[in-house]
Design a protein around this motif. Sequence first.
Motif, PDB file in Angstrom:
ATOM      1  N   VAL A 297      79.885 -38.251 -27.521  1.00 41.74           N
ATOM      2  CA  VAL A 297      78.792 -39.290 -28.263  1.00 41.74           C
ATOM      3  C   VAL A 297      79.637 -40.419 -28.910  1.00 41.74           C
ATOM      4  O   VAL A 297      79.110 -41.612 -28.767  1.00 41.74           O
ATOM      5  N   ALA A 298      80.584 -40.242 -29.851  1.00 43.11           N
ATOM      6  CA  ALA A 298      81.424 -41.100 -30.706  1.00 43.11           C
ATOM      7  C   ALA A 298      82.111 -42.004 -29.516  1.00 43.11           C
ATOM      8  O   ALA A 298      82.204 -43.427 -29.795  1.00 43.11           O
ATOM      9  N   PHE A 299      82.468 -41.563 -28.498  1.00 43.08           N
ATOM     10  CA  PHE A 299      83.376 -42.289 -27.658  1.00 43.08           C
ATOM     11  C   PHE A 299      82.458 -43.328 -26.773  1.00 43.08           C
ATOM     12  O   PHE A 299      82.790 -44.296 -26.503  1.00 43.08           O
TER      13      PHE A 299
ATOM     14  N   PHE B  44      81.348 -46.013 -29.437  1.00 38.59           N
ATOM     15  CA  PHE B  44      82.383 -46.796 -29.279  1.00 38.59           C
ATOM     16  C   PHE B  44      82.590 -47.913 -28.216  1.00 38.59           C
ATOM     17  O   PHE B  44      82.717 -49.130 -28.499  1.00 38.59           O
ATOM     18  N   THR B  45      82.342 -47.454 -27.265  1.00 36.09           N
ATOM     19  CA  THR B  45      82.244 -48.333 -25.769  1.00 36.09           C
ATOM     20  C   THR B  45      81.211 -49.277 -25.794  1.00 36.09           C
ATOM     21  O   THR B  45      81.574 -50.301 -25.398  1.00 36.09           O
TER      22      THR B  45
ATOM     23  N   ALA C 110      81.963 -54.400 -17.763  1.00 33.34           N
ATOM     24  CA  ALA C 110      82.574 -53.036 -18.193  1.00 33.34           C
ATOM     25  C   ALA C 110      83.466 -52.683 -16.924  1.00 33.34           C
ATOM     26  O   ALA C 110      83.264 -52.899 -15.788  1.00 33.34           O
ATOM     27  N   SER C 111      84.731 -52.190 -17.468  1.00 35.31           N
ATOM     28  CA  SER C 111      85.678 -52.129 -16.341  1.00 35.31           C
ATOM     29  C   SER C 111      85.601 -50.681 -15.811  1.00 35.31           C
ATOM     30  O   SER C 111      84.930 -49.730 -16.688  1.00 35.31           O
ATOM     31  N   ALA C 112      85.790 -50.218 -14.702  1.00 39.03           N
ATOM     32  CA  ALA C 112      85.593 -49.062 -13.835  1.00 39.03           C
ATOM     33  C   ALA C 112      86.372 -48.040 -14.710  1.00 39.03           C
ATOM     34  O   ALA C 112      85.859 -46.883 -14.698  1.00 39.03           O
TER      35      ALA C 112
ATOM     36  N   VAL D 227      84.205 -42.425 -19.669  1.00 38.70           N
ATOM     37  CA  VAL D 227      83.120 -42.002 -20.499  1.00 38.70           C
ATOM     38  C   VAL D 227      82.287 -40.800 -19.620  1.00 38.70           C
ATOM     39  O   VAL D 227      81.971 -39.708 -20.238  1.00 38.70           O
ATOM     40  N   ILE D 228      82.246 -40.920 -18.494  1.00 32.27           N
ATOM     41  CA  ILE D 228      81.421 -40.132 -17.513  1.00 32.27           C
ATOM     42  C   ILE D 228      82.417 -38.731 -17.656  1.00 32.27           C
ATOM     43  O   ILE D 228      81.870 -37.707 -17.968  1.00 32.27           O
TER      44      ILE D 228
END
Length: 237
Positions: free
Chosen positions: A55-57, A60-61, A103-105, A111-112
């Motif tokens: 969740v932090a990542f 952050f994004t 947002a870049s791929a 994230v996924i």
Amino acid sequence: MAQKPPAQRPFAPSGEHVARQVRLPMGKSFEISVKSLRVRFSRSLITVMSLVLAVAFLGFTLIGHDVAMGLLASGSASLQSELVKAGFDLAPGRYPGTYEVAASAKDRWIVILSLLVCAVGIVNAQLMAVTERFREIGTMKCLGALDSFVLRLFLLEAGMQGLAGSLIGALIGALAGVLMGMARFGFAALKYLPAADALASLGIAVGVGFLLSLVGVSYPALVASRMPPVVAMRAEE
């Protein structure tokens, strides 16, 4: 004088059964779940920490994107050029003559993948928790606990872990995103950060983490709730 035979309880008709199972209120279920988390604090901490990192990542994004959008909306040509130099892609916006940060791929896939790894870790940890609690589950069922009660216990525990981990992770990710933006663009990153979008991003991060925790525990919880009492009681510790 001949004694009459003791009265026997009549058998229930075919297809019917007498339900003598325990229905505990939600407050009692919550209390039992809290005690269970305290007893298994170390294992719960591992699950929470994996959720915190994922969740932090995500936070952050999302906050990084909000910072870039705020700088782009400021209308400053120098800030826009700094965004391009920092590697942000500018795409045409919804309205003519406007732009937005795309947002870049690569970021989306990272994230996924991080969320998928977190989900697998939660499922694995919960399956191990079910294995360790065979006797406990069997005892509760022998005492009359419903399948829904056992399912509720696991969902409550996962919900509390998910809420705590998601809140901590979202706050850490948001703080890291703001600090990274200030390191790149100075105080302007905080000045032009849209508060409403930042709060929405925090809510999205918390919601995704909470949902991920519930999804990860669904299968182990179903396994625990459908376990026959005899099988659970025969399991070796």
